[in-house]
Design a protein around this motif. Structure first.
Motif, PDB file in Angstrom:
ATOM      1  N   ASN A 120       0.842  -1.209   0.000  1.00  0.00           N
ATOM      2  CA  ASN A 120       0.000   0.000   0.000  1.00  0.00           C
ATOM      3  C   ASN A 120       0.863   1.241   0.000  1.00  0.00           C
ATOM      4  O   ASN A 120       1.719   1.389   0.846  1.00  0.00           O
ATOM      5  N   ILE A 121       0.604   2.124  -0.945  1.00  0.00           N
ATOM      6  CA  ILE A 121       1.371   3.363  -0.966  1.00  0.00           C
ATOM      7  C   ILE A 121       0.629   4.366  -0.099  1.00  0.00           C
ATOM      8  O   ILE A 121      -0.515   4.685  -0.367  1.00  0.00           O
ATOM      9  N   LYS A 122       1.272   4.839   0.927  1.00  0.00           N
ATOM     10  CA  LYS A 122       0.629   5.875   1.745  1.00  0.00           C
ATOM     11  C   LYS A 122       1.288   7.211   1.388  1.00  0.00           C
ATOM     12  O   LYS A 122       0.666   8.145   0.974  1.00  0.00           O
ATOM     13  N   THR A 123       2.611   7.254   1.535  1.00  0.00           N
ATOM     14  CA  THR A 123       3.313   8.476   1.150  1.00  0.00           C
ATOM     15  C   THR A 123       4.298   8.098   0.078  1.00  0.00           C
ATOM     16  O   THR A 123       4.630   6.937  -0.092  1.00  0.00           O
ATOM     17  N   SER A 124       4.802   9.133  -0.594  1.00  0.00           N
ATOM     18  CA  SER A 124       5.641   8.839  -1.744  1.00  0.00           C
ATOM     19  C   SER A 124       7.026   8.373  -1.356  1.00  0.00           C
ATOM     20  O   SER A 124       7.635   7.594  -2.043  1.00  0.00           O
ATOM     21  N   HIS A 125       7.580   8.874  -0.254  1.00  0.00           N
ATOM     22  CA  HIS A 125       8.987   8.554   0.018  1.00  0.00           C
ATOM     23  C   HIS A 125       9.160   7.824   1.334  1.00  0.00           C
ATOM     24  O   HIS A 125       9.581   8.396   2.305  1.00  0.00           O
ATOM     25  N   SER A 126       8.804   6.551   1.376  1.00  0.00           N
ATOM     26  CA  SER A 126       9.101   5.832   2.608  1.00  0.00           C
ATOM     27  C   SER A 126      10.072   4.726   2.275  1.00  0.00           C
ATOM     28  O   SER A 126       9.813   3.574   2.514  1.00  0.00           O
ATOM     29  N   GLY A 127      11.182   5.096   1.643  1.00  0.00           N
ATOM     30  CA  GLY A 127      12.243   4.111   1.482  1.00  0.00           C
ATOM     31  C   GLY A 127      12.501   3.676   0.072  1.00  0.00           C
ATOM     32  O   GLY A 127      13.607   3.781  -0.418  1.00  0.00           O
ATOM     33  N   PRO A 175      11.371   3.375  -4.239  1.00  0.00           N
ATOM     34  CA  PRO A 175      10.661   4.121  -5.276  1.00  0.00           C
ATOM     35  C   PRO A 175       9.226   3.622  -5.452  1.00  0.00           C
ATOM     36  O   PRO A 175       8.956   2.437  -5.277  1.00  0.00           O
ATOM     37  N   SER A 176       8.349   4.560  -5.802  1.00  0.00           N
ATOM     38  CA  SER A 176       6.941   4.194  -5.937  1.00  0.00           C
ATOM     39  C   SER A 176       6.422   4.571  -7.318  1.00  0.00           C
ATOM     40  O   SER A 176       6.836   5.576  -7.898  1.00  0.00           O
ATOM     41  N   VAL A 177       5.527   3.740  -7.813  1.00  0.00           N
ATOM     42  CA  VAL A 177       4.938   3.978  -9.128  1.00  0.00           C
ATOM     43  C   VAL A 177       3.445   3.683  -9.063  1.00  0.00           C
ATOM     44  O   VAL A 177       3.020   2.723  -8.418  1.00  0.00           O
ATOM     45  N   ILE A 178       2.665   4.529  -9.745  1.00  0.00           N
ATOM     46  CA  ILE A 178       1.235   4.245  -9.912  1.00  0.00           C
ATOM     47  C   ILE A 178       1.037   3.813 -11.362  1.00  0.00           C
ATOM     48  O   ILE A 178       1.493   4.496 -12.286  1.00  0.00           O
ATOM     49  N   VAL A 179       0.399   2.684 -11.559  1.00  0.00           N
ATOM     50  CA  VAL A 179       0.068   2.221 -12.911  1.00  0.00           C
ATOM     51  C   VAL A 179      -1.432   2.454 -13.103  1.00  0.00           C
ATOM     52  O   VAL A 179      -2.231   2.067 -12.244  1.00  0.00           O
ATOM     53  N   ILE A 180      -1.788   3.099 -14.212  1.00  0.00           N
ATOM     54  CA  ILE A 180      -3.205   3.372 -14.469  1.00  0.00           C
ATOM     55  C   ILE A 180      -3.678   2.479 -15.605  1.00  0.00           C
ATOM     56  O   ILE A 180      -3.204   2.580 -16.731  1.00  0.00           O
ATOM     57  N   GLY A 181      -4.595   1.580 -15.284  1.00  0.00           N
ATOM     58  CA  GLY A 181      -5.127   0.657 -16.288  1.00  0.00           C
ATOM     59  C   GLY A 181      -4.672  -0.766 -16.024  1.00  0.00           C
ATOM     60  O   GLY A 181      -3.477  -1.056 -16.050  1.00  0.00           O
ATOM     61  N   PHE A 197       9.951  -2.202  -6.412  1.00  0.00           N
ATOM     62  CA  PHE A 197       9.266  -0.909  -6.343  1.00  0.00           C
ATOM     63  C   PHE A 197       7.973  -1.089  -5.555  1.00  0.00           C
ATOM     64  O   PHE A 197       7.406  -2.183  -5.533  1.00  0.00           O
ATOM     65  N   ARG A 198       7.507  -0.006  -4.952  1.00  0.00           N
ATOM     66  CA  ARG A 198       6.161  -0.025  -4.402  1.00  0.00           C
ATOM     67  C   ARG A 198       5.233   0.363  -5.544  1.00  0.00           C
ATOM     68  O   ARG A 198       5.389   1.430  -6.132  1.00  0.00           O
ATOM     69  N   VAL A 199       4.299  -0.514  -5.851  1.00  0.00           N
ATOM     70  CA  VAL A 199       3.444  -0.309  -7.020  1.00  0.00           C
ATOM     71  C   VAL A 199       1.989  -0.355  -6.594  1.00  0.00           C
ATOM     72  O   VAL A 199       1.580  -1.235  -5.830  1.00  0.00           O
ATOM     73  N   ILE A 200       1.220   0.586  -7.104  1.00  0.00           N
ATOM     74  CA  ILE A 200      -0.221   0.525  -6.899  1.00  0.00           C
ATOM     75  C   ILE A 200      -0.855   0.624  -8.280  1.00  0.00           C
ATOM     76  O   ILE A 200      -0.394   1.405  -9.119  1.00  0.00           O
ATOM     77  N   PHE A 214      -3.596   9.913  -4.901  1.00  0.00           N
ATOM     78  CA  PHE A 214      -2.450   9.016  -4.704  1.00  0.00           C
ATOM     79  C   PHE A 214      -1.204   9.746  -5.171  1.00  0.00           C
ATOM     80  O   PHE A 214      -1.248  10.480  -6.153  1.00  0.00           O
ATOM     81  N   PHE A 215      -0.087   9.532  -4.472  1.00  0.00           N
ATOM     82  CA  PHE A 215       1.183  10.164  -4.839  1.00  0.00           C
ATOM     83  C   PHE A 215       2.223   9.092  -5.128  1.00  0.00           C
ATOM     84  O   PHE A 215       2.241   8.060  -4.462  1.00  0.00           O
ATOM     85  N   ALA A 216       3.089   9.348  -6.104  1.00  0.00           N
ATOM     86  CA  ALA A 216       4.184   8.414  -6.398  1.00  0.00           C
ATOM     87  C   ALA A 216       5.285   9.152  -7.139  1.00  0.00           C
ATOM     88  O   ALA A 216       5.116  10.301  -7.560  1.00  0.00           O
ATOM     89  N   ASP A 217       6.417   8.467  -7.294  1.00  0.00           N
ATOM     90  CA  ASP A 217       7.535   9.061  -8.037  1.00  0.00           C
ATOM     91  C   ASP A 217       7.229   9.168  -9.519  1.00  0.00           C
ATOM     92  O   ASP A 217       7.691  10.074 -10.197  1.00  0.00           O
ATOM     93  N   ALA A 218       6.484   8.198 -10.035  1.00  0.00           N
ATOM     94  CA  ALA A 218       6.208   8.175 -11.477  1.00  0.00           C
ATOM     95  C   ALA A 218       4.875   7.492 -11.724  1.00  0.00           C
ATOM     96  O   ALA A 218       4.339   6.805 -10.846  1.00  0.00           O
ATOM     97  N   VAL A 219       4.367   7.673 -12.942  1.00  0.00           N
ATOM     98  CA  VAL A 219       3.095   7.056 -13.322  1.00  0.00           C
ATOM     99  C   VAL A 219       3.269   6.364 -14.669  1.00  0.00           C
ATOM    100  O   VAL A 219       3.935   6.892 -15.560  1.00  0.00           O
TER     101      VAL A 219
END
Length: 491
Positions: A20-27, A29-35, A52-55, A267-272
């Motif tokens: 689960n991505i709560k905040t963008s920078h908890s250790g 890299p995070s990415v949101i994938v749409i679709g 990566f943390r992925v949602i 939702f926040f992430a490093d990239a989408v």
């Protein structure tokens, strides 16, 4: 993730995997994938496997996108994609399908004039129910190939692009011998109808300059006997997927991306990674802030998206000849019909009527009951003793707000490089999906490979920013899957 139990793996210490991505920078890299179609799920899987943390946000209440395997008849029926185009080791999906032991039913070899079918096993009829002699169908097939070869010459001479339809009319003016009348003319229209089915578009909208630019992998075409859903489910295992999350806004900032869904949640992430269908991008239901560059907006506007639907008729018993497909020939390609016989591949008494282009659009305006009845009326023209179906299913890829079309194609006057332009990242936004594949548009393996490419581009970009490139293994290195031969039947 072979080494997940290995405590000494620095990669895992550095990058714990949160679902689960709560905040963008908890250790990490995070990415949101749409679709959550093939491209999105392939991208999410690759990035998740790279720690990566992925949602993944999906607007429908199910995953798969334009892959949709329906089980309501008690056995699988693909209402969307159903073929593997290119049954060979080079197909990026082959190792996965092989490893899952999913059988394929091969419907054509490499040299099929009908794209996903051979002329080995078929029955064409006129609207009075008379079967067209096989020999005539083969002869007209050769004429059709000659016509397409002649359109090549027209293409070389014309400075401007034109439609396939227009080029064919020029060919007829120059070579009256190729112009057919009576029954042969109707058979030729049926070939044209099948070509339109391949592009999900009418011949008067398909680009003459670009229609044959895609690459066809060797090995012919195989029908996924058990449907595509098991492949999607395997790729999706363990991923954090939120269904019923329709994205309305993508706001890119220097330090990341903020994504807003319909109910206002953010939702926040490093990239989408944007892996929604081209039809959805065209509809502008997702607002980009700041706006996408002009070249990207033009690519979205100028690429074509076609419609092909399926009307699936389930019968109590088989009353039709056991051929791979049945066809109705008519004066115009709009009046022609095509039925796929699933009994031959799966043993279930099912025929699938597959309208494309304008015909598909017109049928989408009907109720499901009326659409099924329309398909059955076409069938009764050729098989007057046809018994009424016991169940039916109808797809609506053109009017479904989650797809707004079946797949992309080259429209008249627009360059083939639009697929590449659609794929090029904008800052920390990456794009994937069949419409971003210039080699394999409109195909599942095309969507899958663009998902992997977007994941790899995104991984490199994000890790450069984190300054941790050396910590991570490439996602798309050597294929470590043992090569399992594909299970192919041909009855």
């Amino acid at each position: 993730m072979g080494s997940s139990g290995d405590k000494s793996n620095p990669q895992l210490k550095q990058a714990p995997c949160y679902s689960n991505i709560k905040t963008s920078h908890s250790g990490s890299p995070s990415v949101i994938v749409i679709g959550g179609g093939f491209a999105g799920i392939a991208a999410a899987r690759a990035l998740y496997d790279a720690s990566f943390r992925v949602i993944l946000l999906e607007s429908r209440e199910r995953i798969g996108g334009r892959v949709c395997t329906d089980y309501s008849f008690g056995f699988p029926i693909d209402l969307g994609a159903s073929w593997l185009h290119g049954v060979c080791k080079e197909n990026p999906l082959a190792p996965l399908i092989g490893r899952l032991g999913l059988p394929l039913y091969r419907t054509s070899g490499d040299n099929s004039v009908l794209y996903d079918h051979d002329l080995e096993s078929y029955a064409l009829f006129d609207t009075d129910g008379n079967q067209v002699p096989q020999e005539l169908v083969s002869q007209v097939g050769q004429t059709f190939e000659s016509i397409l070869e002649e359109t090549n010459k027209v293409r070389e001479e014309l400075s401007e692009d034109s439609s396939i339809q227009h080029a064919i009319s020029i060919v007829f003016e120059r070579n009256p011998k190729l112009r057919l009348e009576g029954l042969p003319h109707k058979v030729l229209q049926w070939y044209l109808c099948r070509m339109e089915g391949w592009f999900a578009a009418d011949a008067d909208t398909i680009s003459l300059k670009c229609w044959d630019k895609e690459e066809l992998l060797p090995g012919g075409h195989g029908l996924m006997v058990r449907g595509y859903q098991p492949v999607i489910n395997t790729l999706a295992k363990g991923l954090d997927i939120r269904v019923g999350h329709r994205v309305t806004k993508i706001n890119r900032r220097n330090n990341g991306v903020k994504v807003t869904v319909e109910n206002g949640k953010t939702f926040f992430a490093d990239a989408v990674i944007v892996a929604v269908p081209l039809g959805v991008l065209k509809s502008n239901t997702i607002k980009f802030e700041p706006r996408l560059p002009e070249w990207k907006e033009e690519a979205i506007a100028d690429l074509g998206v076609g419609i092909e639907n399926k009307i699936v008729l389930h019968f109590e018993r088989v009353f039709w000849p056991n051929v791979e497909f049945l066809g109705v020939v008519a004066e115009t390609s709009y009046g022609c019909s095509y039925f796929l016989n699933l009994y031959k591949a799966t043993g279930h008494a099912v025929l699938v009527y597959m309208p494309a282009g304008k015909l598909a659009k017109d049928i989408e305006k009907m109720s499901d009951e009326a659409a099924a009845s329309f398909a059955f009326t076409q069938l009764k023209k050729i098989l007057p003793d046809a018994s009424t179906p016991i169940q039916y299913l109808v797809s609506h890829w053109g009017s479904d707000v989650n797809s707004l079309g079946s797949y992309s194609y080259d429209t008249v006057g627009k360059p083939h490089d639009l697929y590449d332009k659609l794929r090029i990242p904008v800052d920390n936004l990456f794009f994937a999906g069949e419409a971003t594949s210039s080699d394999y548009p409109g195909s599942v393996h095309g969507a899958y490979s663009t998902g992997l490419m977007a994941a790899e581009d995104c991984r490199m970009r994000v890790l450069e920013r984190y300054g941790e490139l050396d910590l991570f293994q490439p996602v798309m290195g050597e294929d470590t899957l043992a090569s399992v031969p594909l299970l192919i039947s041909r009855i």
